[in-house]
Design an enzyme around this catalytic site. Structure first.
Site, PDB file in Angstrom:
ATOM      1  N   CYS A  89       0.864  -1.182   0.000  1.00 54.24           N
ATOM      2  CA  CYS A  89       0.000   0.000   0.000  1.00 54.24           C
ATOM      3  C   CYS A  89       0.902   1.235   0.000  1.00 54.24           C
ATOM      4  O   CYS A  89       2.109   1.113  -0.179  1.00 54.24           O
ATOM      5  CB  CYS A  89      -0.953  -0.007   1.197  1.00 54.24           C
ATOM      6  SG  CYS A  89      -0.109  -0.094   2.793  1.00 54.24           S
ATOM      7  N   THR A  90       0.341   2.405   0.207  1.00 52.55           N
ATOM      8  CA  THR A  90       1.114   3.641   0.068  1.00 52.55           C
ATOM      9  C   THR A  90       2.256   3.744   1.075  1.00 52.55           C
ATOM     10  O   THR A  90       3.417   3.926   0.712  1.00 52.55           O
ATOM     11  CB  THR A  90       0.202   4.871   0.201  1.00 52.55           C
ATOM     12  OG1 THR A  90      -0.882   4.750  -0.727  1.00 52.55           O
ATOM     13  CG2 THR A  90       0.974   6.144  -0.079  1.00 52.55           C
TER      14      THR A  90
END
Length: 314
Positions: free
Chosen positions: A189-190
């Site tokens: 994810c980020t």
């Protein structure tokens, strides 16, 4: 009444320091911590958003180097956050309009009870080792972000769940029996926080070999040279930079303030694009009444700019 100092200027490099951070902890006093933390950030000219919950802290903030260093030291001085890690990048202008410290039920909302990353979580993989893992034919790579994020960048060969919100992710997993076809699951994810809960959920669902990218895409783009990278596109970030690229350089995307989707320079040339009003992602799903309302808001933003002010809606 507290007198806040004049807004500090960015460093001589011309860049504001942006810190993305999160930490899972047993934080029962999260409610009483809100107001002092808000005051600390306001007093030091820090802007952004921090979420507090019984399970910890999460957020992204920006300020001068000294202000951010002070905030991180303040947070790590709390017994619950002594092990807090963060990721740094730069912004050419202040990427947030104001500072918000919010109380939440979860610091990242999955909506599944009894998910505790402090108790069970996937295996962390350092950015330098990530390419080998996701290139392994025995690995399924899953992007745990939402569709507007994956639209502008994704790891080569990754599966995109096309979720609108993180709450949809558990059902997507349960409905995709093919995820059991390979022994290894690699997730990213980020900045890493969604994968803390996503990998915990996968372990709970009976998947054995579950891995996640330590520090998320941001750490990978910071540490892995572009010529060795398996990342394709840009990484969406939740501030006015909109996206970052290799080396965490600011990307070229803009944000449609009608639907909050990132848009490319090419999409700005579309006849469906009108600044602050519509883009090719949302034009067909909005009414003329919607667009009239957005135009009125955009007019107020333009008037604020002309006065040298900053309109919150902009």
């Amino acid at each position: 009444m507290t007198q806040h100092p004049t807004q500090p200027q960015p460093e001589l490099t011309g860049a504001w320091l942006v810190a993305a951070l999160y930490h899972f902890a047993s934080f029962d006093r999260f409610q009483s911590f809100r107001d002092p933390l808000q005051a600390f950030c306001d007093d030091n000219g820090i802007k952004g958003t921090l979420l507090l919950a019984r399970e910890g802290i999460n957020g992204t903030v920006a300020g001068t180097d000294a202000a951010i260093a002070g905030l991180l030291a303040h947070l790590r001085a709390q017994p619950e956050f002594s092990g807090l890690e963060h990721k740094e990048s730069r912004a050419s202008k202040m990427p947030f309009v104001r500072m918000k410290v919010k109380l939440k039920k979860e610091i990242v909302t999955m909506g599944v009870e009894d998910i505790d990353p402090k108790r069970i979580v996937g295996t962390y993989v350092e950015p330098k080792d990530w390419n080998a893992l996701i290139s392994d034919p025995e690995t399924i790579v899953i992007d745990t972000r939402n569709d507007y994020e994956t639209a502008i960048g994704i790891f080569k060969g990754a599966v995109d769940p096309n979720t609108k919100t993180f709450r949809e992710f558990p059902d997507w997993v349960k409905n995709n029996t093919g995820l059991h076809n390979k022994p290894k699951i690699a997730m990213y994810c980020t900045g890493g926080i969604r994968c803390e809960k996503a990998t915990a959920f996968m372990k709970q669902q009976g998947f054995d070999e579950v891995y996640h990218l330590k520090g998320g895409i941001l750490k990978y783009l910071e540490e892995v040279p572009a010529e060795q990278s398996l990342w394709e596109g840009a990484c969406f970030v939740f501030d006015e930079r909109v996206s970052v690229e290799h080396g965490l350089k600011e990307g070229s995307h803009k944000l449609c303030h009608a639907c909050r989707n990132p848009i490319t320079a090419e999409e700005i040339t579309s006849p469906k694009y009108e600044e602050g009003v519509s883009c090719s992602h949302c034009y067909d799903s909005r009414t003329e009444e919607d667009r009239l309302r957005y135009r009125q808001r955009q007019l107020q933003i333009a008037l604020a700019r002309k006065r040298g002010d900053r309109h919150i809606g902009g």
